[in-house]
Scaffold this active site. Structure first.
Site, PDB file in Angstrom:
ATOM      1  N   THR A   1      31.523 -31.326   2.190  1.00  0.00           N
ATOM      2  CA  THR A   1      32.561 -32.074   2.894  1.00  0.00           C
ATOM      3  C   THR A   1      33.943 -31.501   2.672  1.00  0.00           C
ATOM      4  OG1 THR A   1      31.290 -34.134   2.851  1.00  0.00           O
ATOM      5  CG2 THR A   1      33.669 -34.334   3.065  1.00  0.00           C
TER       6      THR A   1
ATOM      7  N   PRO B   1      40.594 -28.647   5.568  1.00  0.00           N
ATOM      8  CA  PRO B   1      41.188 -28.779   6.900  1.00  0.00           C
ATOM      9  C   PRO B   1      42.243 -29.870   6.966  1.00  0.00           C
ATOM     10  CG  PRO B   1      38.957 -29.639   6.892  1.00  0.00           C
ATOM     11  CD  PRO B   1      39.141 -28.917   5.592  1.00  0.00           C
TER      12      PRO B   1
ATOM     13  N   LEU C   1      44.471 -43.054   6.419  1.00  0.00           N
ATOM     14  CA  LEU C   1      45.925 -42.884   6.391  1.00  0.00           C
ATOM     15  C   LEU C   1      46.330 -41.414   6.426  1.00  0.00           C
ATOM     16  CD1 LEU C   1      47.071 -45.704   3.938  1.00  0.00           C
ATOM     17  CD2 LEU C   1      46.590 -45.783   6.389  1.00  0.00           C
TER      18      LEU C   1
ATOM     19  N   SER D   1      41.935 -55.547   6.128  1.00  0.00           N
ATOM     20  CA  SER D   1      42.535 -56.402   5.091  1.00  0.00           C
ATOM     21  C   SER D   1      43.751 -55.732   4.481  1.00  0.00           C
ATOM     22  CB  SER D   1      41.493 -56.757   4.025  1.00  0.00           C
ATOM     23  OG  SER D   1      40.909 -55.587   3.481  1.00  0.00           O
TER      24      SER D   1
ATOM     25  N   HIS E   1      65.064 -27.132 -12.750  1.00  0.00           N
ATOM     26  CA  HIS E   1      65.995 -27.781 -11.834  1.00  0.00           C
ATOM     27  C   HIS E   1      66.333 -26.859 -10.660  1.00  0.00           C
ATOM     28  CE1 HIS E   1      69.197 -30.545 -10.733  1.00  0.00           C
ATOM     29  NE2 HIS E   1      70.014 -29.500 -10.599  1.00  0.00           N
TER      30      HIS E   1
END
Length: 545
Positions: A137, A145, A282, A301, A520
């Protein structure tokens, strides 16, 4: 016994030889005698009869059987209890079922110790016919991908930011889906080939075939032409992973796609409804919106169940601010095709989860990301007695990744109540092989959580998304504020987390973190400089966040 009762088909012969402990065929008493003899030759490569099998193990013809008897091999096979075969009676030391990240890692590690190893890997096509190559997978329809398409979306954002840095261009910038998917699939193809080469270099036998247990220490491998081959092994490793779940409503498999289809989709998906609130949902919604598509997420939900809900809600808020629409507390109950095409047009009917409200919407593509199911129900585990969780299909194992059948092990996403995803599976595969072949042999505590918002330097000039990035450090109070968790929401979060993970593994404490000199200016500085900006969030007496 009548002649009719003696009729045996070639397919039944294969079943008898693998399922029964004792059977005798007298070929010239059967109508299919010549066909059965042909099948026997295909299975055994023996040209003469009798052909003797003991405990599903081929002994051979008369001479070979007599020799095995004299050497005591037949006696040993007859005395075995169905679980423990003798070492020299197997085709392989280890057969791995599943050619994903974990299975490949385990197979190559075992081969390093001189073991004879085989990998069986076969991709069952999706309802729309999508399939892919070796690697599992993550490589084909997951992490790789997804990140490449996320990068394509980031480049679009960079183009918008560039105007604030003085870049001037008048022409309208457009994204070409076909160009992107072709490039992504070409790269994945190179990885597929690389895995095959790596197995060959490590002397691991690879077969593109579907593995299914048919008896103790015995597996049937079926290739894409339907040819069946039987193998035996001393040990087996189940690393079959998971596949996307479907809704079980009219039209879901006929018209919807999953993440298994998205990354090789030959056309731009257009206006898209993403169903689900998982990280897969998402992530896909995010990069599709970043490519300029109209994207809606339908949530049953909450977002990201099982994750830090404060972080999950911030992610949802950020996505909404960047154009992703959310329909909450609704689930689809029917998907209908209005118009064919690439893409076509679909009508989605959805019902409220907390009332009787019904809504309808039209989309070009519906992407389902409502969870994943373990690939364990059709690999013959019942024939060898491996227990699974009947609801989830996942396999309970002990701390050594051993199932209830001593010679069968499992790793990766098929495990019950264990950590998931590629990095865990790779490490688990390597460690398992080391335990098997190289002899390698927590309690909750009160925690303290520090947190802070930060603004990436790259976002300051275009003046976007101030106070949206967020980080947490979770410490064990009773162990000198040892850092046991690190959460970050911001650019390059994976890269940042990787560095901190090594330090946490080495016992990093909050004092050591405070005394570290930062590089930094980078986003990772938020955790080690300007400690006054880190606030104590809460004291948790029951365990880590």
């Amino acid at each position: 016994m009548s002649k009719k009762e003696l009729q045996i088909s070639p397919s039944l012969l294969k079943k008898y030889l693998t399922d029964f402990r004792f059977c005798v065929f007298i070929l010239h008493f059967t109508e299919d005698g010549q066909k059965l003899q042909d099948v026997l030759y295909e299975l055994t490569m023996e040209t003469s009869v009798p052909i003797v099998f003991v405990q599903q193990k081929q002994i051979g013809d008369y001479d070979k059987t007599l020799k095995a008897h004299r050497e005591g091999k037949i006696k040993k096979l007859l005395e075995m209890n169905g679980q423990d075969h003798v070492q020299d009676s197997y085709d392989y030391d280890l057969i791995v079922i599943g050619g994903g990240s974990g299975g490949l890692a385990a197979s190559k590690e075992a081969a390093k110790y001189g073991k004879k190893v085989m990998v069986l890997d076969y991709v069952t096509p999706t309802p729309l016919g999508t399939r892919w190559g070796l690697g599992g997978t993550c490589v084909n329809v997951g992490c790789i991908p997804k990140k490449l398409m996320h990068q394509a979306a980031l480049l679009g954002q960079a183009l918008q930011d560039s105007r604030k840095f003085g870049w001037q261009f008048e022409e309208k910038v457009q994204h070409n889906w076909e160009t992107m998917t072709e490039a992504v699939q070409n790269y994945i193809g190179s990885l597929n080939w690389g895995y095959r080469v790596s197995l060959r270099e490590n002397k691991v036998t690879y077969e593109n075939a579907y593995g299914e247990f048919v008896g103790p220490h015995t597996i049937k491998a079926t290739n894409n032409k339907g040819k069946e081959t039987f193998y035996t092994a001393e040990k087996f490793l189940i690393a079959t992973g998971e596949r996307p779940r479907y809704l079980g409503v009219p039209g879901d498999k006929e018209y919807c796609i999953s993440s298994d289809d998205l990354f090789s989709l030959p056309y731009c998906p257009g206006k898209t409804l993403v169903v689900g609130a998982s990280y897969v949902a998402l992530e896909c919604a995010g990069f599709l919106a970043g490519l300029g598509l109209d994207v809606t997420v339908m949530v049953r939900s909450i977002l990201l169940r099982g994750f830090d809900q404060e972080m999950a809600n911030k992610i949802g808020e950020y996505m909404e601010q960047h154009g992703v629409k959310f329909i909450k507390q609704f689930v689809p109950t029917k998907i209908e095709q209005i118009k064919e095409g690439t893409p076509g047009k679909l009508k989605v009917v959805a019902h409220s989860t907390d009332g009787g409200e019904v809504i309808e919407g039209e989309y070009n593509t519906v992407l389902l990301a409502v969870g994943r199911d373990a690939c364990t129900r059709t690999i013959g585990l019942d024939k060898v007695g491996v227990k699974i969780n009947e609801r989830s299909g996942k396999i309970p194992v002990n701390d050594e990744e051993q199932t209830n059948v001593p010679y069968i092990y499992a790793i990766g996403d098929v495990l019950e109540s264990k950590l998931e995803l590629t990095p865990v599976a790779i490490q688990a595969g390597r460690l398992l092989a080391q335990r098997l072949y190289a002899g390698l042999s927590t309690s909750e505590n009160p925690t303290l959580v520090y947190h802070s918002y930060f603004w990436p330097l790259e976002w300051t000039v275009p003046s976007r998304d101030n106070n949206k990035c967020y980080a947490k450090i979770i410490c064990n109070i009773q162990d000198n504020e040892r850092v046991i968790g690190f959460h970050v929401l911001g650019p390059n979060a994976g890269e940042v987390t990787q560095g901190f993970s090594a330090a946490i593994k080495c016992g990093l404490t909050k004092v050591q973190l405070d005394n570290t000199i930062g590089i930094h200016p980078v986003c990772a500085e938020v955790s080690i400089v300007n400690q006054s900006s880190f606030k104590m969030l809460q004291l948790l007496a029951q365990g880590p966040v």
